[in-house]
Design an enzyme around this catalytic site. Structure first.
Site, short mmCIF file in Angstrom:
data_model
loop_
_atom_site.label_atom_id
_atom_site.label_comp_id
_atom_site.label_asym_id
_atom_site.label_seq_id
_atom_site.Cartn_x
_atom_site.Cartn_y
_atom_site.Cartn_z
N ASP A 125 0.86 -1.17 0.00
CA ASP A 125 0.00 0.00 0.00
C ASP A 125 0.91 1.23 0.00
O ASP A 125 2.05 1.16 0.46
CB ASP A 125 -0.89 -0.01 1.24
CG ASP A 125 -1.66 1.29 1.41
OD1 ASP A 125 -2.34 1.70 0.46
OD2 ASP A 125 -1.55 1.89 2.49
N THR A 167 -0.04 4.87 0.99
CA THR A 167 -0.22 5.84 2.07
C THR A 167 -0.02 5.19 3.43
O THR A 167 -0.73 4.27 3.80
CB THR A 167 -1.61 6.47 1.99
OG1 THR A 167 -1.81 7.02 0.69
CG2 THR A 167 -1.76 7.56 3.03
N THR A 212 -2.60 1.32 -4.69
CA THR A 212 -3.03 2.51 -3.96
C THR A 212 -4.34 3.05 -4.51
O THR A 212 -4.68 2.84 -5.69
CB THR A 212 -1.95 3.60 -4.02
OG1 THR A 212 -2.41 4.77 -3.35
CG2 THR A 212 -1.62 3.97 -5.46
N GLY A 213 -5.06 3.74 -3.66
CA GLY A 213 -6.26 4.43 -4.08
C GLY A 213 -5.97 5.81 -4.64
O GLY A 213 -6.88 6.49 -5.11
N LYS A 226 -8.52 -3.86 -4.71
CA LYS A 226 -7.24 -4.28 -4.15
C LYS A 226 -7.22 -5.79 -3.98
O LYS A 226 -6.25 -6.46 -4.32
CB LYS A 226 -6.98 -3.59 -2.80
CG LYS A 226 -6.56 -2.14 -2.91
CD LYS A 226 -6.06 -1.62 -1.58
CE LYS A 226 -5.48 -0.22 -1.73
NZ LYS A 226 -4.88 0.29 -0.49
#
Length: 695
Positions: free
Chosen positions: A375, A377, A525-526, A553
């Site tokens: 991921d 963040t 990641t978003g 994800k």
């Protein structure tokens, strides 16, 4: 682990918290598992206490310690029998029940082998007490049950607590909401379970959004990083949707409820975690496979030994002694400790270095890891804003621009404001004193500084006032995924400040080390594609997936696993939970959310991505030790069992039950020493994880 069962109940019948708890059948599973751990612990301690008199009363131990004259007395064998019977029937009950379960399912394994071994030792020794010539093996019975209870206790403790993940998700929602009355805007606090589609709620600054809905009045920024992975607060206005669990920023908004109960975004994440937990594959334990074959060998060779010696014309007492020796040597002391003892040593040593192993099977799978998916963040990055650049748009030095902006933003709690103040401090820039601070909902802030009107505003504010600058440097920083805010002094545009999520320094080393081990590194990641591309390029990642929602994800992890790779997922947020569970090895950054931690197989306490390298290296070292122990624990039987059966009798080599027990004990000692040697490998890897050199 016991599978969770689904209880069908509509969202109208219970609050979301209870719904999540009951739908997963979660309370019962967690309670049952805790009760099993407590039961093994209780039986172990009772067995350990009873083992002391059994050892002291055993003739073989008395002779070994030269204490026969001191400890032996008339009738001691009957007292020894009573203590041993307590150990066999009470402390050994899980294994006696286990053999019934395994044979009923026609899947003999470790429980069958343990039950056969302790039953042979108990009934043979009992027969000796009541007249059969031979050797007492009650001490063997007691120590074997001690070791097996300890091994199962250690193993079950390693997975304790994993089932709390689903309950942790629900904690993101507030217990109550400010529902607005139909005839006016007066607010009343009600439990979120009472909200229905069409209700209006007030969300104040700093509060969590109670349900999914649409903004009908107001404008604010929302921190959705815990849900979507988007690191930047998202500005939203009337007509735009908000997600339950997101944190409202600086403005009060009115929201009309669109979804409640199991239709909400957060409930769908809960369902994804549950589904992934129930469908995850588990590798078959190497020790169980070895126990299966050793069970077949012990039973067949033991029976053949009895028949053969009777056929050769020897007496029943001698034939039964030969068979008992075979069964004693096949006793799985070493086999029972081969895996749990290595894991116990590894868990203890890694925990001292901030690496907490929660799932043994997943930790074992890490030895052949092929892909590490991170991921962004909070994992590869720090999850907070830092200054990427300061651009002068007028005749003013960069430090001066930063001093004005930091002075204004020092009065705000907005993440962007905190990033500017923090960046100014890091650069040694002193913020200017502020008067008459005022927040501009969703657009920035303004104040009076040195008798001049100062604003730090968003691009939307500039666009609405026709002040958008045509500057290549600003455009480039924006294209790289940075958030750009602008400084206005007396309505004149004087500068721009670009902020982005700060990449951890440790991330560069982590990626380099993993790639040196032959592991491909990817990011999921978003965040927007521009942000992801910038981070991936700087870190030298092999691939990345951007603008990915939680269910996507999970799908990306499945996609990479479908290529035949063993996949680790490293994350820290709710949005990572389904992917953490779906992966072969879920690794949670310890500073992240509780749900991420509870969904993971391994927790990195220090939030240091370099520890991913440490986990993989330690898994490889641990796996080597487990294989070595299993090879020794089973391999020595290849030689010892035939000798115990008497194949070397023509050459005058006969192993007595006492010698067989000694060989078994020696095997256990070797396995224990080999497990302790893992400490040296763990220490070297832990030091490497903290060093700057790529290992």
């Amino acid at each position: 682990m016991t599978a969770w069962t689904m209880t069908q109940m509509s969202s109208d019948q219970m609050p979301l918290g209870h719904m999540a708890h009951d739908q997963m059948g979660h309370g019962h599973a967690g309670h049952d598992h805790a009760a099993m751990v407590a039961d093994f612990r209780r039986r172990f301690w009772i067995s350990l206490v009873l083992t002391i008199p059994v050892l002291l009363l055993s003739p073989l131990i008395q002779d070994l310690l030269s204490l026969r004259a001191t400890l032996a007395f008339r009738g001691d064998s009957y007292i020894l029998f009573c203590f041993s019977a307590l150990i066999y029937f009470y402390c050994g009950w899980p294994f006696l029940k286990g053999i019934y379960d395994e044979l009923s399912a026609r899947q003999p394994g470790m429980m069958t082998l343990i039950a056969v071994a302790i039953s042979t030792a108990f009934f043979y020794s009992s027969a000796v007490v009541f007249g059969l010539p031979g050797t007492l093996f009650f001490w063997e019975l007691a120590t074997l049950i001690d070791v097996m209870l300890l091994g199962h206790w250690l193993e079950m403790k390693s997975v304790m607590g994993a089932s709390r993940a689903l309950e942790s998700l629900v904690q993101l929602l507030p217990a109550t909401a400010h529902r607005l009355k139909a005839d006016n805007d007066d607010a009343e606090d009600v439990p979120i379970a009472e909200l229905r589609p069409g209700d209006r709620v007030l969300v104040k600054p700093g509060e969590r959004v109670p349900v999914d809905g649409t903004i009908t009045r107001g404008r604010s920024s929302f921190n959705e990083s815990m849900l979507t992975g988007e690191s930047r607060p998202v500005e939203k206005m009337e007509g735009q949707e908000v997600v339950g669990g997101a944190v409202n920023g600086e403005g009060a908004v009115r929201v009309v409820v669109r979804k409640t109960g199991d239709e909400t975004y957060l409930s769908q994440v809960i369902a994804l975690v549950k589904q992934a937990q129930e469908t995850r594959s588990r590798t078959q334990d190497l020790a169980n496979r070895a126990a299966l074959w050793l069970t077949y060998i012990a039973l067949s060779v033991g029976g053949a030994t009895l028949v053969a010696w009777l056929g050769f014309g020897f007496g029943f007492d001698y034939a039964i002694e030969r068979m008992a020796t075979v069964m004693v040597i096949a006793c799985p002391h070493a086999l029972g400790l081969a895996v749990p003892l290595v894991i116990a040593v590894s868990t203890r040593l890694t925990a001292q270095n901030g690496l907490l192993i929660r799932d043994r099977a997943a930790f074992e799978r890490a030895h052949n890891l092929g892909v590490a998916m991170f991921d962004k963040t909070g994992t590869l990055t720090e999850g907070r804003f830092g200054i990427s650049g300061v651009i002068a748009l007028a005749d003013m030095p960069e430090d001066e621009i930063l001093a004005w902006a930091a002075g204004l933003e020092s009065q705000s709690e907005h993440p962007i404001a905190q990033g500017i103040v923090r960046g100014a401090k890091e650069r040694g820039v002193k913020p200017k004193p502020v008067e008459e601070f005022k927040s501009l909902a969703g657009q920035g802030a303004e104040a009076v500084i040195e008798r001049r009107g100062v604003r730090v505003v968003s691009p939307n504010y500039l666009a609405s006032h026709g002040l958008t600058p045509q500057n290549e440097s600003v455009r480039k920083l924006g294209d790289e995924g940075n958030t750009v805010v602008y400084l206005l002094i007396d309505d004149k545009l004087v500068g721009a400040i670009a902020l982005g999520d700060i990449i951890r320094k440790e991330s560069f080393e982590a990626v380099a080390r993993l790639k040196a081990m032959g592991i491909r590194c990817m990011m999921i990641t978003g965040d927007a594609a521009a942000v992801a591309s910038s981070v991936a390029t700087k870190l030298g990642l092999d691939d990345y997936f951007a603008e990915v929602l939680p269910h996507q994800k999970l799908e990306k992890v499945r996609e990479v696993k479908a290529r035949g790779a063993t996949v680790a997922m490293v994350g820290d947020g709710v949005n990572d939970a389904p992917a953490l569970v779906e992966s072969d090895l879920g690794i949670a950054i310890g500073a992240g959310t509780e749900v991420a931690v509870e969904s993971a197989d391994v927790v990195l306490v220090r939030s240091d991505p370099r520890d991913v390298f440490a986990i993989v290296a330690l898994s490889r070292a641990t796996y080597r030790k487990m294989v070595q122990n299993l090879l020794w624990a089973t391999g020595y039987n290849i030689v010892a069992i035939p000798l115990a059966a008497g194949v070397a009798y023509p050459w005058g080599i006969v192993i007595s039950p006492a010698v067989g027990a000694a060989l078994m004990s020696l095997s256990t000692i070797i396995v224990a020493i080999n497990a302790q040697l893992l400490g040296r490998a763990n220490t070297l890897v832990a030091r490497a994880a903290r060093s700057s050199a790529v290992v």
